[in-house]
Design a protein around this motif. Structure first.
Motif, PDB file in Angstrom:
ATOM      1  N   VAL A   6       0.827  -1.206   0.000  1.00  0.00           N
ATOM      2  CA  VAL A   6       0.000   0.000   0.000  1.00  0.00           C
ATOM      3  C   VAL A   6       0.862   1.257   0.000  1.00  0.00           C
ATOM      4  O   VAL A   6       0.501   2.268  -0.599  1.00  0.00           O
ATOM      5  CB  VAL A   6      -0.975  -0.013   1.204  1.00  0.00           C
ATOM      6  CG1 VAL A   6      -1.634   1.335   1.422  1.00  0.00           C
ATOM      7  CG2 VAL A   6      -2.026  -1.084   1.000  1.00  0.00           C
ATOM      8  N   PHE A   7       2.014   1.173   0.653  1.00  0.00           N
ATOM      9  CA  PHE A   7       2.888   2.342   0.769  1.00  0.00           C
ATOM     10  C   PHE A   7       4.058   2.299  -0.209  1.00  0.00           C
ATOM     11  O   PHE A   7       5.032   3.023  -0.057  1.00  0.00           O
ATOM     12  CB  PHE A   7       3.365   2.479   2.218  1.00  0.00           C
ATOM     13  CG  PHE A   7       2.209   2.652   3.161  1.00  0.00           C
ATOM     14  CD1 PHE A   7       1.467   3.819   3.176  1.00  0.00           C
ATOM     15  CD2 PHE A   7       1.829   1.620   4.002  1.00  0.00           C
ATOM     16  CE1 PHE A   7       0.378   3.965   4.014  1.00  0.00           C
ATOM     17  CE2 PHE A   7       0.743   1.756   4.848  1.00  0.00           C
ATOM     18  CZ  PHE A   7       0.015   2.931   4.856  1.00  0.00           C
ATOM     19  N   ASN A   8       3.916   1.446  -1.220  1.00  0.00           N
ATOM     20  CA  ASN A   8       4.904   1.375  -2.298  1.00  0.00           C
ATOM     21  C   ASN A   8       6.326   1.127  -1.798  1.00  0.00           C
ATOM     22  O   ASN A   8       7.280   1.682  -2.330  1.00  0.00           O
ATOM     23  CB  ASN A   8       4.854   2.654  -3.153  1.00  0.00           C
ATOM     24  CG  ASN A   8       3.500   2.832  -3.785  1.00  0.00           C
ATOM     25  OD1 ASN A   8       3.042   1.970  -4.528  1.00  0.00           O
ATOM     26  ND2 ASN A   8       2.835   3.930  -3.471  1.00  0.00           N
TER      27      ASN A   8
ATOM     28  N   ASN B 206      13.389  -2.664  10.605  1.00  0.00           N
ATOM     29  CA  ASN B 206      13.749  -2.039   9.334  1.00  0.00           C
ATOM     30  C   ASN B 206      12.904  -0.782   9.178  1.00  0.00           C
ATOM     31  O   ASN B 206      11.771  -0.714   9.660  1.00  0.00           O
ATOM     32  CB  ASN B 206      13.472  -2.970   8.147  1.00  0.00           C
ATOM     33  CG  ASN B 206      14.425  -4.139   8.106  1.00  0.00           C
ATOM     34  OD1 ASN B 206      15.610  -4.011   8.372  1.00  0.00           O
ATOM     35  ND2 ASN B 206      13.903  -5.302   7.768  1.00  0.00           N
ATOM     36  N   ILE B 207      13.454   0.165   8.486  1.00  0.00           N
ATOM     37  CA  ILE B 207      12.723   1.388   8.163  1.00  0.00           C
ATOM     38  C   ILE B 207      12.592   1.444   6.643  1.00  0.00           C
ATOM     39  O   ILE B 207      13.586   1.344   5.928  1.00  0.00           O
ATOM     40  CB  ILE B 207      13.457   2.636   8.692  1.00  0.00           C
ATOM     41  CG1 ILE B 207      13.561   2.561  10.216  1.00  0.00           C
ATOM     42  CG2 ILE B 207      12.731   3.909   8.242  1.00  0.00           C
ATOM     43  CD1 ILE B 207      14.412   3.653  10.829  1.00  0.00           C
ATOM     44  N   TYR B 208      11.357   1.563   6.177  1.00  0.00           N
ATOM     45  CA  TYR B 208      11.079   1.609   4.748  1.00  0.00           C
ATOM     46  C   TYR B 208      10.582   3.003   4.389  1.00  0.00           C
ATOM     47  O   TYR B 208       9.825   3.614   5.139  1.00  0.00           O
ATOM     48  CB  TYR B 208      10.010   0.584   4.357  1.00  0.00           C
ATOM     49  CG  TYR B 208      10.297  -0.807   4.841  1.00  0.00           C
ATOM     50  CD1 TYR B 208      11.429  -1.492   4.428  1.00  0.00           C
ATOM     51  CD2 TYR B 208       9.433  -1.443   5.724  1.00  0.00           C
ATOM     52  CE1 TYR B 208      11.689  -2.775   4.872  1.00  0.00           C
ATOM     53  CE2 TYR B 208       9.684  -2.731   6.169  1.00  0.00           C
ATOM     54  CZ  TYR B 208      10.820  -3.385   5.750  1.00  0.00           C
ATOM     55  OH  TYR B 208      11.087  -4.646   6.192  1.00  0.00           O
ATOM     56  N   HIS B 209      10.987   3.464   3.225  1.00  0.00           N
ATOM     57  CA  HIS B 209      10.545   4.772   2.739  1.00  0.00           C
ATOM     58  C   HIS B 209       9.700   4.540   1.495  1.00  0.00           C
ATOM     59  O   HIS B 209      10.144   3.920   0.538  1.00  0.00           O
ATOM     60  CB  HIS B 209      11.749   5.660   2.426  1.00  0.00           C
ATOM     61  CG  HIS B 209      12.602   5.898   3.639  1.00  0.00           C
ATOM     62  ND1 HIS B 209      12.224   6.756   4.646  1.00  0.00           N
ATOM     63  CD2 HIS B 209      13.775   5.345   4.027  1.00  0.00           C
ATOM     64  CE1 HIS B 209      13.149   6.745   5.592  1.00  0.00           C
ATOM     65  NE2 HIS B 209      14.096   5.881   5.245  1.00  0.00           N
ATOM     66  N   GLY B 210       8.472   5.013   1.557  1.00  0.00           N
ATOM     67  CA  GLY B 210       7.549   4.825   0.453  1.00  0.00           C
ATOM     68  C   GLY B 210       6.703   6.065   0.255  1.00  0.00           C
ATOM     69  O   GLY B 210       7.069   7.169   0.674  1.00  0.00           O
TER      70      GLY B 210
ATOM     71  N   VAL C 289       5.899   8.455   2.875  1.00  0.00           N
ATOM     72  CA  VAL C 289       5.500   7.699   4.060  1.00  0.00           C
ATOM     73  C   VAL C 289       6.717   6.938   4.565  1.00  0.00           C
ATOM     74  O   VAL C 289       7.457   6.342   3.786  1.00  0.00           O
ATOM     75  CB  VAL C 289       4.375   6.688   3.719  1.00  0.00           C
ATOM     76  CG1 VAL C 289       4.074   5.794   4.910  1.00  0.00           C
ATOM     77  CG2 VAL C 289       3.124   7.403   3.258  1.00  0.00           C
ATOM     78  N   THR C 290       6.916   6.975   5.873  1.00  0.00           N
ATOM     79  CA  THR C 290       7.955   6.163   6.510  1.00  0.00           C
ATOM     80  C   THR C 290       7.250   5.063   7.281  1.00  0.00           C
ATOM     81  O   THR C 290       6.335   5.326   8.064  1.00  0.00           O
ATOM     82  CB  THR C 290       8.835   7.009   7.443  1.00  0.00           C
ATOM     83  OG1 THR C 290       9.443   8.042   6.677  1.00  0.00           O
ATOM     84  CG2 THR C 290       9.909   6.157   8.099  1.00  0.00           C
ATOM     85  N   LEU C 291       7.682   3.848   7.047  1.00  0.00           N
ATOM     86  CA  LEU C 291       7.082   2.670   7.669  1.00  0.00           C
ATOM     87  C   LEU C 291       8.154   1.963   8.499  1.00  0.00           C
ATOM     88  O   LEU C 291       9.191   1.585   7.968  1.00  0.00           O
ATOM     89  CB  LEU C 291       6.547   1.745   6.575  1.00  0.00           C
ATOM     90  CG  LEU C 291       5.850   0.461   6.971  1.00  0.00           C
ATOM     91  CD1 LEU C 291       4.600   0.737   7.804  1.00  0.00           C
ATOM     92  CD2 LEU C 291       5.488  -0.343   5.719  1.00  0.00           C
TER      93      LEU C 291
END
Length: 143
Positions: free
Chosen positions: A50-52, A66-70, A77-79
């Protein structure tokens, strides 16, 4: 309020996760609970889609998080994705500043968050996945 879904496949689990994630907002903290093999990783894959940032997804079991950037609808959005399976004591979480990571303008998903009830009040929703025979999984969402 508890909502329940019965998933018959990993694809269906990811689909439910995408529906769930579409309503998430920065600041939401999700506890992702369930026994080994219940589908938590599949659910997390759906959230990441959803957050690419699904192409970045990897299990944080050894790295802890983990930190994901989308992005979503053109906005960054940071997940944050935590996996507390290997953590034994709350002090280990305090050492890395776990509470600080949960307090911010990002979306956090915490696998095995139920192991540490002292953080329960920080979770805005809890998603519990349970084996329901064969490939079936019962998905319960509270909050």
């Amino acid at each position: 309020m508890i909502r329940e879904f019965l998933s018959g496949s990993p694809d269906a689990t990811r689909d439910y996760a995408r529906q769930f994630a579409s309503a998430l907002q920065p600041g939401d903290i999700i506890c992702l609970a369930g026994e080994l093999g219940a589908g938590k990783t599949e659910f997390m894959r759906g959230v990441a889609e959803v957050f690419n940032c699904d192409d970045q997804l990897s299990s944080p079991t050894f790295a802890l998080f983990n930190i994901y950037h989308g992005s979503r609808q053109g906005k960054p959005v940071t997940l944050h994705h935590f996996d507390l399976y290997r953590i034994e004591q709350p002090g280990e979480l305090e050492t890395i500043g776990f509470g600080d990571y949960l307090s911010g303008p990002w979306i956090s998903v915490v696998e095995w968050g139920e192991k540490f009830p002292e953080y329960r009040t920080m979770y805005t929703r809890t998603v519990t996945l349970c084996h329901a025979g064969g490939d079936n999984r019962l998905i319960q969402i509270t909050g």
